[in-house]
Structure formats: C-alpha cells, structure tokens
Write an enzyme that holds these catalytic residues in place. Sequence first.
Site, PDB file in Angstrom:
ATOM      1  N   SER A 131       0.835  -1.205   0.000  1.00  0.00           N
ATOM      2  CA  SER A 131       0.000   0.000   0.000  1.00  0.00           C
ATOM      3  C   SER A 131       0.866   1.250   0.000  1.00  0.00           C
ATOM      4  O   SER A 131       1.958   1.263   0.541  1.00  0.00           O
ATOM      5  CB  SER A 131      -0.912   0.052   1.213  1.00  0.00           C
ATOM      6  N   LYS A 185      -4.313  -6.724   3.669  1.00  0.00           N
ATOM      7  CA  LYS A 185      -4.354  -5.643   2.671  1.00  0.00           C
ATOM      8  C   LYS A 185      -5.799  -5.348   2.254  1.00  0.00           C
ATOM      9  O   LYS A 185      -6.179  -4.191   2.059  1.00  0.00           O
ATOM     10  CB  LYS A 185      -3.506  -6.014   1.443  1.00  0.00           C
ATOM     11  N   HIS A 188      -7.291  -3.374   4.989  1.00  0.00           N
ATOM     12  CA  HIS A 188      -6.699  -2.033   4.888  1.00  0.00           C
ATOM     13  C   HIS A 188      -7.509  -1.206   3.883  1.00  0.00           C
ATOM     14  O   HIS A 188      -7.891  -0.072   4.143  1.00  0.00           O
ATOM     15  CB  HIS A 188      -5.236  -2.149   4.460  1.00  0.00           C
ATOM     16  N   ASN A 189      -7.768  -1.800   2.720  1.00  0.00           N
ATOM     17  CA  ASN A 189      -8.495  -1.064   1.681  1.00  0.00           C
ATOM     18  C   ASN A 189      -9.942  -0.802   2.099  1.00  0.00           C
ATOM     19  O   ASN A 189     -10.503   0.244   1.778  1.00  0.00           O
ATOM     20  CB  ASN A 189      -8.463  -1.829   0.361  1.00  0.00           C
ATOM     21  N   GLU A 192      -9.812   2.064   4.261  1.00  0.00           N
ATOM     22  CA  GLU A 192      -9.553   3.222   3.373  1.00  0.00           C
ATOM     23  C   GLU A 192     -10.876   3.722   2.762  1.00  0.00           C
ATOM     24  O   GLU A 192     -11.138   4.927   2.741  1.00  0.00           O
ATOM     25  CB  GLU A 192      -8.565   2.761   2.296  1.00  0.00           C
TER      26      GLU A 192
HETATM   27  P1  NDP Z   1      -0.863  -1.128 -14.107  1.00  0.00           P
HETATM   28  O1  NDP Z   1      -2.177  -1.148 -14.778  1.00  0.00           O
HETATM   29  O2  NDP Z   1      -0.086   0.121 -14.047  1.00  0.00           O
HETATM   30  O3  NDP Z   1       0.066  -2.250 -14.758  1.00  0.00           O
HETATM   31  C1  NDP Z   1      -0.430  -3.545 -14.977  1.00  0.00           C
HETATM   32  C2  NDP Z   1       0.722  -4.489 -15.273  1.00  0.00           C
HETATM   33  O4  NDP Z   1       0.172  -5.798 -15.397  1.00  0.00           O
HETATM   34  C3  NDP Z   1       1.437  -4.169 -16.579  1.00  0.00           C
HETATM   35  O5  NDP Z   1       2.795  -4.413 -16.403  1.00  0.00           O
HETATM   36  C4  NDP Z   1       0.803  -5.171 -17.535  1.00  0.00           C
HETATM   37  O6  NDP Z   1       1.632  -5.506 -18.613  1.00  0.00           O
HETATM   38  C5  NDP Z   1       0.630  -6.350 -16.628  1.00  0.00           C
HETATM   39  N1  NDP Z   1      -0.372  -7.302 -17.133  1.00  0.00           N
HETATM   40  C6  NDP Z   1      -1.697  -7.107 -17.242  1.00  0.00           C
HETATM   41  N2  NDP Z   1      -2.283  -8.199 -17.737  1.00  0.00           N
HETATM   42  C7  NDP Z   1      -1.294  -9.106 -17.953  1.00  0.00           C
HETATM   43  C8  NDP Z   1      -1.269 -10.441 -18.442  1.00  0.00           C
HETATM   44  N3  NDP Z   1      -2.394 -11.058 -18.792  1.00  0.00           N
HETATM   45  N4  NDP Z   1      -0.076 -11.058 -18.526  1.00  0.00           N
HETATM   46  C9  NDP Z   1       1.046 -10.423 -18.161  1.00  0.00           C
HETATM   47  N5  NDP Z   1       1.090  -9.179 -17.666  1.00  0.00           N
HETATM   48  C10 NDP Z   1      -0.075  -8.524 -17.568  1.00  0.00           C
HETATM   49  O7  NDP Z   1      -1.132  -1.731 -12.649  1.00  0.00           O
HETATM   50  P2  NDP Z   1      -0.559  -1.274 -11.240  1.00  0.00           P
HETATM   51  O8  NDP Z   1       0.923  -1.255 -11.272  1.00  0.00           O
HETATM   52  O9  NDP Z   1      -1.294  -0.078 -10.778  1.00  0.00           O
HETATM   53  O10 NDP Z   1      -1.074  -2.485 -10.306  1.00  0.00           O
HETATM   54  C11 NDP Z   1      -0.407  -3.744 -10.223  1.00  0.00           C
HETATM   55  C12 NDP Z   1      -1.013  -4.486  -9.029  1.00  0.00           C
HETATM   56  O11 NDP Z   1      -0.773  -3.723  -7.838  1.00  0.00           O
HETATM   57  C13 NDP Z   1      -2.530  -4.661  -9.114  1.00  0.00           C
HETATM   58  O12 NDP Z   1      -2.896  -5.866  -8.503  1.00  0.00           O
HETATM   59  C14 NDP Z   1      -3.055  -3.504  -8.305  1.00  0.00           C
HETATM   60  O13 NDP Z   1      -4.351  -3.742  -7.792  1.00  0.00           O
HETATM   61  C15 NDP Z   1      -2.023  -3.441  -7.189  1.00  0.00           C
HETATM   62  N6  NDP Z   1      -1.890  -2.159  -6.503  1.00  0.00           N
HETATM   63  C16 NDP Z   1      -1.957  -0.973  -7.197  1.00  0.00           C
HETATM   64  C17 NDP Z   1      -1.853   0.241  -6.521  1.00  0.00           C
HETATM   65  C18 NDP Z   1      -1.882   1.545  -7.239  1.00  0.00           C
HETATM   66  O14 NDP Z   1      -1.968   2.590  -6.543  1.00  0.00           O
HETATM   67  N7  NDP Z   1      -1.810   1.586  -8.564  1.00  0.00           N
HETATM   68  C19 NDP Z   1      -1.680   0.264  -5.041  1.00  0.00           C
HETATM   69  C20 NDP Z   1      -1.564  -1.038  -4.453  1.00  0.00           C
HETATM   70  C21 NDP Z   1      -1.694  -2.192  -5.149  1.00  0.00           C
HETATM   71  P3  NDP Z   1       1.519  -4.758 -20.040  1.00  0.00           P
HETATM   72  O15 NDP Z   1       2.386  -3.540 -19.936  1.00  0.00           O
HETATM   73  O16 NDP Z   1       2.014  -5.758 -21.011  1.00  0.00           O
HETATM   74  O17 NDP Z   1       0.062  -4.411 -20.244  1.00  0.00           O
END
Ligand code: NDP
Length: 472
Positions: A131, A185, A188-189, A192
């Site tokens: 988080s 987590k 936590h959400n 939130e």
């Molecule tokens: P993004 O949308 O920024 O990025 C998603 C990532 O997942 C990309 O690297 C994408 O690759 C990859 N991806 C999606 N589908 C596939 C697939 N089928 N196979 C392989 N790779 C895949 O996401 P976030 O970084 O925001 O979030 C990542 C995780 O962290 C999620 O579970 C989210 O809920 C969690 N999270 C996010 C927060 C936030 O504030 N953003 C906070 C806390 C947790 P590609 O570039 O090829 O599309």
Amino acid sequence: MSQQGCDIGLIGLGTMGRNFVLNLADHGFSVAVYNRTAEKTKDFMENEVGPRPIQPGYDLPEFIGLLRRPRAIILLVAAGEPVDAVLRELLPLLTPGDLIIDGGNSHFTDTNRRGRFLAGRQLDFMGLGISGGEAGARHGPSLMPGGSREGYDRVLPMLEAAAAQVKGEPCVTYLGPRSAGHYVKMVHNGIEYGLMELIVETYDLFKRGLGLTPAELAPIYDRWNREELNSFLVEITAKIFTRQDDRTGRPLIDLILDKAKQKGTGMWTSWDAMDLQVGTPTIDAAVVMREMSGFKEERQIASLVLAGPSPAFTGDREGAIDRMKNALYASMIATYAQGLALLRKASATYGYGLDLEAVARIWRGGCIIRAALLEDIRTAFKNKADLPNLLLDPRLGQEFLSRAADLREVVQMAAALGLPAPGLMATLSYFDAYRSAELPANLIQAQRDFFGAHTYERLDAPGAFHTEWEEE
Ligand code: NDP
C-alpha cells in the site's frame, strides 16, 4: 549484480512495478525485470533506470536466466486472471525451492488456491499486500506479507529496506500463513474506503450545508491535519482544495465528475465481513455510496422530482466546523475498530494467527490509511492483545465518548438538511448498537419462529422453543 545473478526478479512494469524496482535498486539490491509488453521494458531501461543495478529480460527464459538460485520473483501485474496467466507461463521455467511473491491486490481465496497449487510443485509462494500507491512503491510502502515463512525470511532484508520507516521501524512484518498478507491488505483497503467516505461526507456538509468554497475548505482540513486528525487522507484532502485547474483557473475539485470508481477491494471486505458475521457498517456504507455515485443520470432526473429540505445551514458556523472535526475523528476510530474486529475474527476463522499490534504498527507509515491515531491503536493492542473491539480500549473508548455528542449533532444536522451522510450515520448506529445490552432482535426471533418455525431461545430457561403463534 552478484556473479550468480540478480537478487530478485520483478514481473510487471506498470505503475507499482516500475516504482518498486527503483526502490529496491536504490537500496542496493540487483533486480531483473520483465514486462509482457517489451516496449515498456525498453522505455523503462532507457529512461528511468540510469546506473542502477537493474537487468532487463525481453522474454521469460531470458528473465529467468538473470536470477540467482533459488529464485525470488515478485509479480506486480493486474489482479485476477493475469496472475494465473503469468504463473502458467512461469511454471515450466521454475525449479523446486523458487519463491513467487504476488504483490498485487489479489483476492485472498485466489492466494490460497495459488499457494496450494505451487506448494504441490515444491515452489514457495507469498501474497504480499503493498500500500501507498505510486509514491509509496517508489519511496517506502507499507508491506503486508503472508504465506511461506521460509520465503519471507529469504527476502526479509529487501522488504525491510524497501518499506516505509517510522521511528526506526520498517513498516513490514510477517503476518501469517497462506493469504494472511492479502487479507490484511483487503481490510486495509476496506478501512480506506470507510475513511474516504467519512471525509467526503464532511466535505458535502461544508459545501452544500455551510456553502464553503474550496479556498475556505483547504485551511480547515489543513488545520485538522495538524491536530488529532493527522493522517494521509486528511492531508491530501487539504491539498486537493488548493489546486486550480490549468485550463480554466477554477478550483479543480469543482470540475471533477461526481462518479466514484472502484476496483473491488472495499466490496470484498464487506462481503467477507458478512460471511464472517462481523458488522462493518461504515465500510458497507462507503461501498454503497460509490455505487450510488455511479447513477449520475438517474440522480439528475430524481433531483427534479424528489424534493427534500433546503440544505442551507443557518446555525453557528464555527461551532458546526468543530463538531464536524469531532464527528470525523470519532467515526475514524470506529472505522478502524470495525476493520480490526474483522481481522480478529478472520484470524481465528482462517488460522492466520494475526498480531493486531503488529498490523497497527506496519500501517503507521507508507500506506493510504496511515494516521497519528494508529499509534494509539497500536498501544491499545499492546496493552491487550485480544481486545475484541477498539471501542473497549479505555483510552480510545474515551476519545470516542467525548465526541459522541458531536457525532450525534452532525448526524442530526445532515438529516435535517437532507444531505446524505450514511457513513457518519452508520457509525453512530454501530456505536449505539455495540453499547446496547438489549437490542430488538427478540422480535426478529419471534417473527422467524412465526413464519418459519425457526425456534427461539428464552431469557428465563435454556433450550430452543417454538410457539404456534396464530393459535395463541
Ligand atoms: P498497471 O495497470 O499500471 O500495470 C499492470 C501491469 O500488469 C502491466 O505491467 C501489464 O503488462 C501487466 N499485465 C496485465 N495483464 C497481464 C497479463 N495477462 N499477462 C502479463 N502481464 C499482464 O497496474 P498497477 O501497477 O497499478 O497495479 C499492479 C497491481 O498492484 C494490481 O494488482 C493492483 O491492484 C495493485 N496495486 C496498485 C496500486 C496503485 O496505486 N496503482 C496500489 C496497491 C496495489 P503490459 O504492460 O504488457 O500491459
């Protein structure tokens, strides 16, 4: 990078992944990275990495080849099916003893399933709640790990270095087996969601009730943030009210569509609270209000035909602002109380063995629900590890009680002005229900027995009783 390979690998260079890699590398750990879309990896390597010890893999075999064995790999991909898709591709490339860490917001039941599956292949698995959003991932998140204890011990130095630090303590600790980390987590959400809803209800009362502008609101929330309400969410709320729109010069908040989105973690919290029969009404109200915000067009039509009282407040404005602060603080205490009571029940039901003092400790920094209040919550569990509800802690209970009259007044004010405040109202009812030795559930039991012969228990005799109600 050591001669044997990178310390850790990370798959998924999205918002969280990119930032978490830079964080790990800045603490001296070598990281191999892979992303499904290779251009993103290339762009990351060319524009963000600089001299840091980060190695790219442009396909999975190349990525796997960069890692020291036994391998440790963090997944930061979109939650749900993408995690399974990545695991399916990874599996043939892994060897027994390798560790997979899912750092996304996976549902805890998925984490249990994946853990069982991977254990059957002699692979270690951890569910790691992260988080703090983008900034947290980059500069120090709160980390909520669960699953393989051996796996945790292997990556402990990396997690401790990357986590937020509060008073010399890293905001990470091993939480428990299986999905303990992802469950914490999720809650936590849920908390939130509850806190955000409470804050926006005070905003609505200020805006539509007292007629305050963003310029007038900013110093109020800023002052609150320097007092007992000190918290990340109150802090950013004050900042939001100061932001002007680049295009129009107007306060940006006044130009944002009033439809709230959600990814589901608040709803999951409410679902599981209902499954475990623990009331989390403030969190439930927050989920419902995000849903209701989505009916924008329907609300616009209804506003023309369903009249209510005038929302304009005509009383003592300074007094109302102070009461609002107290109502918000009391409600925040009760929201953490609901979330932590849920964790207590979940720990007993799912066998997590959670240490709630440790949970409060790792939430004090890095995460979205960090707040000065968490120091008191931590102390409450330090004094009584099996505290059933924070409202029963002498100090926090007193903090709530001393503000309960103001919460009651604010709820009355919202009802009188016709302004929705289900978070505040649900919190007050939660408190009133929790402190009621007697509730009207005797009538529910009578009704159930009347229509379904479900039986009831009596106050004056043990056993189950049934009455033929129509014949009496
Ligand atoms: P993004 O949308 O920024 O990025 C998603 C990532 O997942 C990309 O690297 C994408 O690759 C990859 N991806 C999606 N589908 C596939 C697939 N089928 N196979 C392989 N790779 C895949 O996401 P976030 O970084 O925001 O979030 C990542 C995780 O962290 C999620 O579970 C989210 O809920 C969690 N999270 C996010 C927060 C936030 O504030 N953003 C906070 C806390 C947790 P590609 O570039 O090829 O599309």
